[in-house]
Scaffold this motif. Structure first.
Motif, PDB file in Angstrom:
ATOM      1  N   GLU A 194       0.854  -1.204   0.000  1.00 42.84           N
ATOM      2  CA  GLU A 194       0.000   0.000   0.000  1.00 42.84           C
ATOM      3  C   GLU A 194       0.881   1.241   0.000  1.00 42.84           C
ATOM      4  O   GLU A 194       1.791   1.359   0.817  1.00 42.84           O
ATOM      5  N   ILE A 195       0.591   2.161  -0.898  1.00 41.55           N
ATOM      6  CA  ILE A 195       1.399   3.374  -1.024  1.00 41.55           C
ATOM      7  C   ILE A 195       0.697   4.576  -0.416  1.00 41.55           C
ATOM      8  O   ILE A 195       1.305   5.410   0.240  1.00 41.55           O
ATOM      9  N   ALA A 196      -0.602   4.695  -0.637  1.00 46.25           N
ATOM     10  CA  ALA A 196      -1.315   5.878  -0.122  1.00 46.25           C
ATOM     11  C   ALA A 196      -2.800   5.588  -0.031  1.00 46.25           C
ATOM     12  O   ALA A 196      -3.343   4.760  -0.775  1.00 46.25           O
ATOM     13  N   ARG A 197      -3.439   6.294   0.881  1.00 47.35           N
ATOM     14  CA  ARG A 197      -4.874   6.218   1.055  1.00 47.35           C
ATOM     15  C   ARG A 197      -5.323   7.646   1.356  1.00 47.35           C
ATOM     16  O   ARG A 197      -4.691   8.308   2.185  1.00 47.35           O
ATOM     17  N   TRP A 198      -6.326   8.137   0.684  1.00 43.09           N
ATOM     18  CA  TRP A 198      -6.702   9.537   0.900  1.00 43.09           C
ATOM     19  C   TRP A 198      -8.183   9.749   0.619  1.00 43.09           C
ATOM     20  O   TRP A 198      -8.815   8.937  -0.058  1.00 43.09           O
ATOM     21  N   LEU A 199      -8.704  10.861   1.196  1.00 42.88           N
ATOM     22  CA  LEU A 199     -10.089  11.231   0.922  1.00 42.88           C
ATOM     23  C   LEU A 199     -10.069  11.944  -0.420  1.00 42.88           C
ATOM     24  O   LEU A 199      -9.474  13.017  -0.558  1.00 42.88           O
ATOM     25  N   GLU A 200     -10.666  11.308  -1.424  1.00 40.77           N
ATOM     26  CA  GLU A 200     -10.567  11.912  -2.749  1.00 40.77           C
ATOM     27  C   GLU A 200     -11.493  13.114  -2.879  1.00 40.77           C
ATOM     28  O   GLU A 200     -11.124  14.159  -3.356  1.00 40.77           O
ATOM     29  N   ARG A 201     -12.738  12.938  -2.425  1.00 38.26           N
ATOM     30  CA  ARG A 201     -13.689  14.048  -2.578  1.00 38.26           C
ATOM     31  C   ARG A 201     -14.973  13.745  -1.819  1.00 38.26           C
ATOM     32  O   ARG A 201     -15.219  12.605  -1.406  1.00 38.26           O
ATOM     33  N   THR A 202     -15.784  14.783  -1.662  1.00 37.75           N
ATOM     34  CA  THR A 202     -17.148  14.599  -1.178  1.00 37.75           C
ATOM     35  C   THR A 202     -18.050  14.931  -2.359  1.00 37.75           C
ATOM     36  O   THR A 202     -17.881  15.961  -3.011  1.00 37.75           O
ATOM     37  N   VAL A 203     -18.977  14.022  -2.632  1.00 40.02           N
ATOM     38  CA  VAL A 203     -19.762  14.165  -3.864  1.00 40.02           C
ATOM     39  C   VAL A 203     -21.206  13.729  -3.579  1.00 40.02           C
ATOM     40  O   VAL A 203     -21.432  12.894  -2.708  1.00 40.02           O
ATOM     41  N   THR A 204     -22.166  14.311  -4.285  1.00 36.60           N
ATOM     42  CA  THR A 204     -23.556  13.885  -4.085  1.00 36.60           C
ATOM     43  C   THR A 204     -23.927  12.809  -5.113  1.00 36.60           C
ATOM     44  O   THR A 204     -23.278  12.692  -6.172  1.00 36.60           O
ATOM     45  N   VAL A 205     -24.975  12.076  -4.771  1.00 30.65           N
ATOM     46  CA  VAL A 205     -25.464  11.039  -5.698  1.00 30.65           C
ATOM     47  C   VAL A 205     -25.830  11.696  -7.041  1.00 30.65           C
ATOM     48  O   VAL A 205     -25.549  11.160  -8.111  1.00 30.65           O
ATOM     49  N   GLU A 252     -15.755   9.964  -0.701  1.00 30.15           N
ATOM     50  CA  GLU A 252     -15.136   8.895  -1.487  1.00 30.15           C
ATOM     51  C   GLU A 252     -13.655   8.815  -1.167  1.00 30.15           C
ATOM     52  O   GLU A 252     -12.932   9.804  -1.288  1.00 30.15           O
ATOM     53  N   GLU A 253     -13.228   7.641  -0.728  1.00 31.35           N
ATOM     54  CA  GLU A 253     -11.820   7.456  -0.402  1.00 31.35           C
ATOM     55  C   GLU A 253     -11.128   6.735  -1.540  1.00 31.35           C
ATOM     56  O   GLU A 253     -11.746   5.979  -2.275  1.00 31.35           O
ATOM     57  N   GLU A 254      -9.855   7.006  -1.688  1.00 29.87           N
ATOM     58  CA  GLU A 254      -9.061   6.356  -2.741  1.00 29.87           C
ATOM     59  C   GLU A 254      -7.876   5.658  -2.110  1.00 29.87           C
ATOM     60  O   GLU A 254      -7.415   6.048  -1.024  1.00 29.87           O
ATOM     61  N   GLU A 255      -7.375   4.691  -2.834  1.00 30.79           N
ATOM     62  CA  GLU A 255      -6.217   3.948  -2.341  1.00 30.79           C
ATOM     63  C   GLU A 255      -5.303   3.697  -3.541  1.00 30.79           C
ATOM     64  O   GLU A 255      -5.788   3.487  -4.650  1.00 30.79           O
ATOM     65  N   PHE A 256      -3.999   3.758  -3.297  1.00 28.41           N
ATOM     66  CA  PHE A 256      -3.058   3.368  -4.349  1.00 28.41           C
ATOM     67  C   PHE A 256      -2.175   2.277  -3.770  1.00 28.41           C
ATOM     68  O   PHE A 256      -1.442   2.516  -2.796  1.00 28.41           O
ATOM     69  N   SER A 257      -2.266   1.082  -4.321  1.00 23.68           N
ATOM     70  CA  SER A 257      -1.442  -0.040  -3.864  1.00 23.68           C
ATOM     71  C   SER A 257      -0.844  -0.729  -5.077  1.00 23.68           C
ATOM     72  O   SER A 257      -1.500  -0.817  -6.126  1.00 23.68           O
ATOM     73  N   TRP A 258       0.364  -1.197  -4.928  1.00 21.49           N
ATOM     74  CA  TRP A 258       0.985  -1.968  -6.010  1.00 21.49           C
ATOM     75  C   TRP A 258       0.869  -3.460  -5.740  1.00 21.49           C
ATOM     76  O   TRP A 258       1.067  -3.893  -4.603  1.00 21.49           O
ATOM     77  N   MET A 259       0.647  -4.220  -6.799  1.00 18.59           N
ATOM     78  CA  MET A 259       0.951  -5.646  -6.768  1.00 18.59           C
ATOM     79  C   MET A 259       2.378  -5.727  -7.311  1.00 18.59           C
ATOM     80  O   MET A 259       2.630  -5.253  -8.434  1.00 18.59           O
ATOM     81  N   VAL A 260       3.280  -6.270  -6.521  1.00 21.51           N
ATOM     82  CA  VAL A 260       4.698  -6.257  -6.886  1.00 21.51           C
ATOM     83  C   VAL A 260       5.135  -7.670  -7.261  1.00 21.51           C
ATOM     84  O   VAL A 260       4.935  -8.619  -6.482  1.00 21.51           O
ATOM     85  N   LEU A 261       5.706  -7.806  -8.443  1.00 17.55           N
ATOM     86  CA  LEU A 261       6.249  -9.102  -8.878  1.00 17.55           C
ATOM     87  C   LEU A 261       7.754  -8.927  -9.112  1.00 17.55           C
ATOM     88  O   LEU A 261       8.153  -7.987  -9.816  1.00 17.55           O
ATOM     89  N   ARG A 262       8.522  -9.814  -8.543  1.00 17.32           N
ATOM     90  CA  ARG A 262       9.982  -9.721  -8.733  1.00 17.32           C
ATOM     91  C   ARG A 262      10.444 -10.888  -9.594  1.00 17.32           C
ATOM     92  O   ARG A 262      10.006 -12.017  -9.397  1.00 17.32           O
ATOM     93  N   LYS A 263      11.360 -10.576 -10.511  1.00 11.00           N
ATOM     94  CA  LYS A 263      11.865 -11.650 -11.376  1.00 11.00           C
ATOM     95  C   LYS A 263      13.195 -12.141 -10.837  1.00 11.00           C
ATOM     96  O   LYS A 263      14.145 -11.362 -10.730  1.00 11.00           O
ATOM     97  N   ALA A 264      13.217 -13.413 -10.457  1.00 10.19           N
ATOM     98  CA  ALA A 264      14.448 -13.954  -9.851  1.00 10.19           C
ATOM     99  C   ALA A 264      15.527 -14.120 -10.905  1.00 10.19           C
ATOM    100  O   ALA A 264      15.234 -14.308 -12.083  1.00 10.19           O
TER     101      ALA A 264
END
Ligand SMILES: C[S@@+](CC[C@H](N)C(=O)[O-])C[C@H]1O[C@@H](n2cnc3c(N)ncnc32)[C@H](O)[C@@H]1O
Length: 264
Positions: A194-205, A252-264
């Motif tokens: 996980e790299i970041a989590r933040w409140l992106e915005r407040t929005v109405t339906v 609305e909350e946002e998250e930025f996470s990486w799936m990390v694959l390493r090549k041996a």
């Protein structure tokens, strides 16, 4: 399934509608450099580079970046941003399914919000992996919406309404985060960072309904232009019943996470 979804139609509003806070952008850049153990001599590839939302800060840190995208319009935006600047970028119009690079070309390959758009995305992730050098890494992120959020519920309901009209509104690529992750796990076990989590915005339906009817996001693009306006009144009625009020405001909350694959 149909062909990949290029973003030419979104060029004029992409950066504004997908802006991320500066601190998130810095954290993402740091993570690419740290996870990739990158130096200015490293080679970095972004799959679906678009307007450079992610690549530009990496370039500004002195790293050379190669980028491919189906959309010439998106990459033209990036070229405008870097004109007359001493940044080392190489762009090519190419399909993520057929990368124009030899095996083991890059120290780090990354893709941000791309594989849900790519036809034959399983082949595309294998092709990206092919271009990673031994000791290098492949970073992938996927846009996840809280399934219980009004935005996600509205979009699910829209898909159901489209289906009732005989329309399969699914995009051509991977259909979920879990589906993508299990395909990546076949290449190498993925680690989630996980790299970041933040409140992106407040929005109405009501605002979300407006965004849907303007087709700002790619999950509405598979519904023909003449059909979406026919579905909107039913969606609006459903929203009224589901949420009570259309001026109901949502965080609305946002998250930025990486799936990390390493090549041996
Ligand atoms: C949501 S945008 C993300 C752009 C950039 N990665 C970012 O995070 O701002 C997805 C990009 O993928 C590109 N794209 C879609 N299908 C593609 C494919 N098969 N091959 C290459 N690029 C593709 C689109 O044209 C678009 O620029």
């Amino acid at each position: 399934m149909s062909a990949s979804l290029g973003f030419d139609r979104a060029v004029s509003y992409y950066d504004k509608s997908r802006a991320i806070p500066d601190w998130v952008s810095s954290a993402v850049t740091d993570s690419i450099i740290e996870l990739g153990k990158l130096t200015p001599r490293s080679r970095v590839l972004e799959i679906g580079i678009g307007t450079g939302r992610i690549a530009l800060p990496v370039l500004k840190r002195g790293l050379p970046v190669w980028g491919i995208d189906l959309s010439l319009g998106m990459m033209a935006e990036l070229q405008t941003k870097i004109a007359n600047r001493d940044l080392c970028v190489t762009l090519a119009q190419a399909d993520a399914n057929a990368l124009p690079f030899p095996d083991a070309s890059f120290d780090c390959v990354y893709a941000v919000h791309v594989y849900h758009l790519v036809a034959n995305w399983q082949k595309a992730v294998r092709d990206a992996w092919r271009t990673v050098k031994r000791g290098g890494c492949f970073l992938v992120t996927y846009h996840k919406r809280d399934p219980q959020s009004p935005n996600a519920k509205l979009r699910r309901r829209l898909f159901e309404l489209a289906k009732e009209h005989g329309i399969d509104a699914r995009r051509p690529g991977s259909q979920s985060y879990d589906e993508l992750r299990s395909e990546l796990d076949k290449l190498s076990p993925t680690q989630l960072v996980e790299i970041a989590r933040w409140l992106e915005r407040t929005v109405t339906v009501s605002q979300i309904l407006g965004e849907i009817s303007k087709r700002l996001f790619s999950d509405t693009w598979m519904i023909p232009e003449n059909v979406l306006p026919q579905l909107m009144p039913s969606l609006r009625d459903w929203a009224q019943r589901e949420f009570g009020r259309l001026d109901y405001a949502v965080r609305e909350e946002e998250e930025f996470s990486w799936m990390v694959l390493r090549k041996a």
